[in-house]
Design a protein around this motif. Sequence first.
Motif, PDB file in Angstrom:
ATOM      1  N   TRP A  83     -26.529  34.653   5.185  1.00 38.51           N
ATOM      2  CA  TRP A  83     -25.964  33.304   5.138  1.00 38.51           C
ATOM      3  C   TRP A  83     -26.630  32.475   4.031  1.00 38.51           C
ATOM      4  O   TRP A  83     -25.975  31.711   3.340  1.00 38.51           O
ATOM      5  CB  TRP A  83     -26.143  32.630   6.497  1.00 38.51           C
ATOM      6  CG  TRP A  83     -25.231  31.463   6.698  1.00 38.51           C
ATOM      7  CD1 TRP A  83     -25.474  30.170   6.325  1.00 38.51           C
ATOM      8  CD2 TRP A  83     -23.940  31.465   7.300  1.00 38.51           C
ATOM      9  NE1 TRP A  83     -24.414  29.384   6.668  1.00 38.51           N
ATOM     10  CE2 TRP A  83     -23.461  30.146   7.267  1.00 38.51           C
ATOM     11  CE3 TRP A  83     -23.152  32.458   7.870  1.00 38.51           C
ATOM     12  CZ2 TRP A  83     -22.226  29.791   7.784  1.00 38.51           C
ATOM     13  CZ3 TRP A  83     -21.914  32.102   8.379  1.00 38.51           C
ATOM     14  CH2 TRP A  83     -21.464  30.793   8.342  1.00 38.51           C
ATOM     15  N   ASN A 141     -24.717  30.915   0.914  1.00 39.75           N
ATOM     16  CA  ASN A 141     -24.770  29.501   0.547  1.00 39.75           C
ATOM     17  C   ASN A 141     -25.107  29.325  -0.928  1.00 39.75           C
ATOM     18  O   ASN A 141     -24.494  28.513  -1.630  1.00 39.75           O
ATOM     19  CB  ASN A 141     -25.805  28.776   1.410  1.00 39.75           C
ATOM     20  CG  ASN A 141     -25.799  27.284   1.200  1.00 39.75           C
ATOM     21  OD1 ASN A 141     -25.013  26.558   1.810  1.00 39.75           O
ATOM     22  ND2 ASN A 141     -26.663  26.804   0.331  1.00 39.75           N
ATOM     23  N   THR A 170     -20.154  34.347   3.621  1.00 34.14           N
ATOM     24  CA  THR A 170     -20.549  33.953   4.978  1.00 34.14           C
ATOM     25  C   THR A 170     -19.901  34.878   6.001  1.00 34.14           C
ATOM     26  O   THR A 170     -20.517  35.225   7.018  1.00 34.14           O
ATOM     27  CB  THR A 170     -20.164  32.496   5.276  1.00 34.14           C
ATOM     28  OG1 THR A 170     -18.756  32.328   5.092  1.00 34.14           O
ATOM     29  CG2 THR A 170     -20.918  31.527   4.399  1.00 34.14           C
ATOM     30  N   ALA A 226     -21.822  37.997   6.080  1.00 29.43           N
ATOM     31  CA  ALA A 226     -23.084  37.815   6.787  1.00 29.43           C
ATOM     32  C   ALA A 226     -22.881  37.908   8.295  1.00 29.43           C
ATOM     33  O   ALA A 226     -23.678  38.525   9.013  1.00 29.43           O
ATOM     34  CB  ALA A 226     -23.695  36.458   6.419  1.00 29.43           C
ATOM     35  N   TRP A 231     -13.655  33.486   7.298  1.00 26.40           N
ATOM     36  CA  TRP A 231     -14.630  32.545   6.750  1.00 26.40           C
ATOM     37  C   TRP A 231     -14.261  32.102   5.334  1.00 26.40           C
ATOM     38  O   TRP A 231     -14.554  30.974   4.936  1.00 26.40           O
ATOM     39  CB  TRP A 231     -16.028  33.161   6.793  1.00 26.40           C
ATOM     40  CG  TRP A 231     -16.604  33.104   8.176  1.00 26.40           C
ATOM     41  CD1 TRP A 231     -16.580  34.082   9.124  1.00 26.40           C
ATOM     42  CD2 TRP A 231     -17.265  31.985   8.786  1.00 26.40           C
ATOM     43  NE1 TRP A 231     -17.183  33.652  10.280  1.00 26.40           N
ATOM     44  CE2 TRP A 231     -17.617  32.379  10.096  1.00 26.40           C
ATOM     45  CE3 TRP A 231     -17.594  30.712   8.343  1.00 26.40           C
ATOM     46  CZ2 TRP A 231     -18.285  31.520  10.985  1.00 26.40           C
ATOM     47  CZ3 TRP A 231     -18.264  29.857   9.215  1.00 26.40           C
ATOM     48  CH2 TRP A 231     -18.598  30.252  10.506  1.00 26.40           C
ATOM     49  N   PRO A 265     -28.871  28.692   7.167  1.00 29.00           N
ATOM     50  CA  PRO A 265     -29.134  29.996   7.792  1.00 29.00           C
ATOM     51  C   PRO A 265     -29.718  29.882   9.194  1.00 29.00           C
ATOM     52  O   PRO A 265     -29.408  30.693  10.068  1.00 29.00           O
ATOM     53  CB  PRO A 265     -30.125  30.649   6.821  1.00 29.00           C
ATOM     54  CG  PRO A 265     -29.798  30.046   5.505  1.00 29.00           C
ATOM     55  CD  PRO A 265     -29.452  28.621   5.812  1.00 29.00           C
ATOM     56  N   ALA A 301     -26.876  29.027  11.438  1.00 25.12           N
ATOM     57  CA  ALA A 301     -26.058  30.216  11.691  1.00 25.12           C
ATOM     58  C   ALA A 301     -26.752  31.158  12.669  1.00 25.12           C
ATOM     59  O   ALA A 301     -26.105  31.762  13.533  1.00 25.12           O
ATOM     60  CB  ALA A 301     -25.765  30.932  10.371  1.00 25.12           C
TER      61      ALA A 301
END
Length: 315
Positions: free
Chosen positions: A91, A95, A110, A113, A193, A293, A296
């Motif tokens: 993540w 980003n 994402t 991930a 996503w 992160p 997430a």
Amino acid sequence: MVTGGRVAGRAASQRLALARAVLVWTAAGLIGGSVFRALGGPARTGVGEAATWLLAVAAAVLVGVVAGLVAQRGRPSDAVAQRCTVAAVGWGVANSAGWTLGVNVGGVATGLAVATALVAGISTLRSVAAGLGGLLGLAAQPALAGVVPAAVGPLSALVCGTAGFVVGLAAGSRRVSVRPGPVRAVAALAAVWAVAWVGAWFLTTRLLSAYPVPLAVGVETVGALGVGGAGTALLWRRASGEPVRAVVLRWVLAGTGGLAAAWCVAWAVWTVASDPSTAVDGWLDIGTTLTLPIAAWLALRPTVAAVQARVPGTP
């Protein structure tokens, strides 16, 4: 009493593991960001920018993996926490890709991930191999900028990232072939996503461009996390048994907290940098790379735990 003590001890151990992971990967992320800026990444474009970003990410991941292995030495492993940590690292990479290469790349990343935790998290080798494959696929996407029309940029990122992920998944598996189930699951999560992030970015840049940056970024980020969380919940509802509404609320709350923390980080870096020519939001990419992160990790963990408990190792 014994059972309660075990549960409390496990919860405390999980909090310590998260704290160690945050410290390790925060340091790694700051090193990666410093490498990117030192190599002139912000001033580069196209393939040069992608190559610089890839070098910076490689430096950050190398530092994080080595430091993480040292921090984990001698401690019992938690499969769910490990899967979520791999996803959180992905993540952070996603980003940075969104801020550097474009939202069409970062949005897909994402999803990859999340897929790392839910699909490839059967083993550490598979997770790392799949994540690296997806990373290389995403880094290759900017090279297609002059070949494919701009309108299909998100689609090319989806194809490149998913293809790299699947190749990595196969390379990290004991068997050369990969069943169609995981491949479809990876593609679906990457697509969900990607749509969430590209859609949120498209709407906010056109409807909220005249409003303050914190409002626009907040709507984009929290909106994307809500849509992406909803898609993840719907795709994994049978495997996890979680109510969709609860999953969406968890992603929204975690994202709101993560974004608030990101602004605090950006303000702190801006204060230390003492550059009056830049605004605070000029450092927001560092903040979100460090804090989203964690958001997430927190949002994804219950889903990973539920899937692991119901159908271990099965997407």
